[in-house]
Design an enzyme around this catalytic site. Structure first.
Site, PDB file in Angstrom:
ATOM      1  CB  SER A 148      -0.855   0.069   1.324  1.00  0.00           C
ATOM      2  OG  SER A 148      -0.137   0.165   2.522  1.00  0.00           O
ATOM      3  CG  ASP A 155      -3.442  -3.073  -2.110  1.00  0.00           C
ATOM      4  OD1 ASP A 155      -4.454  -3.121  -2.877  1.00  0.00           O
ATOM      5  OD2 ASP A 155      -3.717  -3.407  -0.636  1.00  0.00           O
ATOM      6  CG  ASP A 196      -9.119   3.014  -5.123  1.00  0.00           C
ATOM      7  OD1 ASP A 196     -10.011   3.357  -5.735  1.00  0.00           O
ATOM      8  OD2 ASP A 196      -9.242   2.351  -3.958  1.00  0.00           O
ATOM      9  N   GLY A 216     -10.665  -6.904   0.310  1.00  0.00           N
ATOM     10  CA  GLY A 216     -11.486  -7.257   1.667  1.00  0.00           C
ATOM     11  C   GLY A 216     -11.698  -8.718   1.707  1.00  0.00           C
ATOM     12  CG  ASN A 218      -6.582  -7.378  -2.990  1.00  0.00           C
ATOM     13  OD1 ASN A 218      -6.105  -8.194  -4.114  1.00  0.00           O
ATOM     14  ND2 ASN A 218      -6.472  -6.088  -2.984  1.00  0.00           N
ATOM     15  CB  THR A 219      -5.326 -12.094   1.856  1.00  0.00           C
ATOM     16  OG1 THR A 219      -6.307 -12.474   1.022  1.00  0.00           O
ATOM     17  CG2 THR A 219      -5.542 -12.733   3.173  1.00  0.00           C
ATOM     18  CB  THR A 277      -7.535  -8.415   7.750  1.00  0.00           C
ATOM     19  OG1 THR A 277      -7.705  -7.211   7.304  1.00  0.00           O
ATOM     20  CG2 THR A 277      -7.984  -8.943   9.142  1.00  0.00           C
TER      21      THR A 277
HETATM   22  O1  TD4 Z   1      -6.367  -3.769  -0.425  1.00  0.00           O
HETATM   23  N1  TD4 Z   1      -6.178  -4.844   0.524  1.00  0.00           N
HETATM   24  C1  TD4 Z   1      -5.148  -4.596   1.737  1.00  0.00           C
HETATM   25  C2  TD4 Z   1      -5.340  -3.218   2.150  1.00  0.00           C
HETATM   26  C3  TD4 Z   1      -3.790  -2.727   2.905  1.00  0.00           C
HETATM   27  C4  TD4 Z   1      -4.134  -1.308   3.730  1.00  0.00           C
HETATM   28  O2  TD4 Z   1      -2.854  -0.919   4.216  1.00  0.00           O
HETATM   29  P1  TD4 Z   1      -2.504   0.199   5.004  1.00  0.00           P
HETATM   30  O3  TD4 Z   1      -2.893  -0.132   6.199  1.00  0.00           O
HETATM   31  O4  TD4 Z   1      -1.173   0.410   4.740  1.00  0.00           O
HETATM   32  O5  TD4 Z   1      -3.188   1.193   4.161  1.00  0.00           O
HETATM   33  C5  TD4 Z   1      -7.159  -5.406   0.855  1.00  0.00           C
HETATM   34  O6  TD4 Z   1      -8.232  -5.590   0.139  1.00  0.00           O
HETATM   35  C6  TD4 Z   1      -7.257  -6.609   1.940  1.00  0.00           C
HETATM   36  O7  TD4 Z   1      -8.333  -6.746   2.674  1.00  0.00           O
HETATM   37  P2  TD4 Z   1      -8.525  -7.462   3.976  1.00  0.00           P
HETATM   38  O8  TD4 Z   1      -9.902  -8.179   4.010  1.00  0.00           O
HETATM   39  O9  TD4 Z   1      -7.501  -8.455   4.216  1.00  0.00           O
HETATM   40  O10 TD4 Z   1      -8.661  -6.462   5.224  1.00  0.00           O
HETATM   41 ZN    ZN Z   2      -8.155  -3.408  -0.854  1.00  0.00          ZN
HETATM   42 CA    CA Z   3     -11.201   2.875  -3.305  1.00  0.00          CA
END
Ligand code: TD4
Ligand code: ZN
Ligand code: CA
Length: 307
Positions: free
Chosen positions: A49, A82, A104, A211, A253-254, A256
């Site tokens: 990110s 990202d 984005d 997410g 995307n993963t 969390t």
């Molecule tokens: O795009 N992502 C990851 C988001 C990362 C955010 O990073 P910062 O805290 O540095 O901004 C996702 O879609 C991951 O989704 P998830 O379900 O794992 O929260």
């Molecule tokens: Zn995301």
């Molecule tokens: Ca967005």
């Protein structure tokens, strides 16, 4: 081998599986991702990110990825920016060697989102870098803005068709009801699968699920065992992911899940070994826990065994 995200995801799209896109900010999590890919014989996307770049530097994150991709030359890997929030941010990542960028601009109106995305595509494609864009808005924390209720919106399939055709984007993230973080659903999990299939039918490109963390029970339990509090957290269940992949998702995307698995082990050492001062003795079990969780996830996504 470090390759273009477009090439990697085109293959997943053609064969009907999804590749995990895993976020990292440091060496240990990057190592855990590559180690899992090696054990599961899976292609991967590692992604950073803008916050990760602020924390560690694009040069450092690229160097970590490059070093690991050379250590495991048989693993197809793409390095993705990202949620890049501007043209400049995407160009900066490309200049640092990223092989995929997400622009984005989903918080802008359709025409502005399209215009910015087109510019990113023009630059990225001139150097063989893949581009992801987003349509609709995810609930939760987006770009440090809390998106809730009527500010969150689902993708419109007709718009998606026009957007992909006109922008030339390689893969698209349609908002279908997920959100970032550990608290995705108030009641039962719900995703708009029919909408997803319609977007796939109309666009014919690899689709991305943001997410997508599942917060597996054993991962939540390991975090809560030490007094951690994730009450009310709810992720995307594995069977939802399988259905989403059938509906056309090829990038999952993963972040969390990795954070929770990692920190559960750090918490355990804090609690059980109050005199421990060696960071390695915190991070070694944390890294191993992330690897184990990811191997299971690669099997769910269908990317395991695809090298
Ligand atoms: O795009 N992502 C990851 C988001 C990362 C955010 O990073 P910062 O805290 O540095 O901004 C996702 O879609 C991951 O989704 P998830 O379900 O794992 O929260
Ligand atoms: Zn995301
Ligand atoms: Ca967005």
């Amino acid at each position: 081998m470090l390759i273009s995200g477009a090439k990697l995801l085109r293959k997943a799209h053609d064969s009907g599986y999804a590749v995990g896109a895993f976020n990292f900010n440091n060496m240990e999590i990057a190592q855990a991702i590559f180690e899992a890919a090696n054990e599961a014989a899976s292609p991967i996307i590692v992604q950073c990110s803008e916050g990760a770049i602020k924390y560690a530097g694009a040069d450092m994150l690229y160097a970590i990825t490059k070093t690991l991709s050379e250590k495991y030359p048989h693993i197809p890997v793409a390095l993705n920016l990202d949620h890049g929030t501007s043209f400049e941010s995407c160009v900066n990542a490309i200049a640092h060697g990223f092989t995929s960028v997400m622009i984005d601009a989903s918080h802008h109106n359709f025409d502005e989102n399209l215009a910015i995305t087109k510019e990113v595509v023009r630059v990225a494609h001139s150097v063989g870098v893949g581009v992801e864009a987003e349509l609709g808005r995810l609930m939760g924390i987006e770009d440090n803005i809390v998106v809730e209720g009527k500010n969150a919106s689902l993708v419109d399939p007709a718009e998606a068709e026009k957007f992909v055709k006109e922008s030339g984007v390689d893969y698209l993230a349609p908002a279908i009801g997920t959100s970032h973080g550990a608290f995705k659903f108030k009641g039962e999990p719900k995703l708009e699968f029919e909408l997803l299939k319609e977007v796939k039918r109309r666009t014919g490109v690899p689709l991305v699920l943001h997410g997508a963390s599942s917060i597996p029970d054993e991962v939540r339990a390991s975090f809560e065992q030490t007094g951690g509090d994730l009450k009310g957290s709810k992720g995307v269940p594995a069977n939802f992911l399988e259905e989403a992949i059938k509906g056309g998702i090829n990038k999952v995307n993963t972040d969390t899940d990795l954070r929770i698995a990692f920190m559960a082990q750090v918490r355990k050492v804090v609690k059980e070994s109050p005199s421990e001062i060696d960071p390695r003795n915190y991070f070694k079990p944390a890294r191993a826990a992330v690897t184990a969780m990811l191997i299971a996830r690669m099997k769910v996504l269908g990317s395991a065994g695809k090298i």
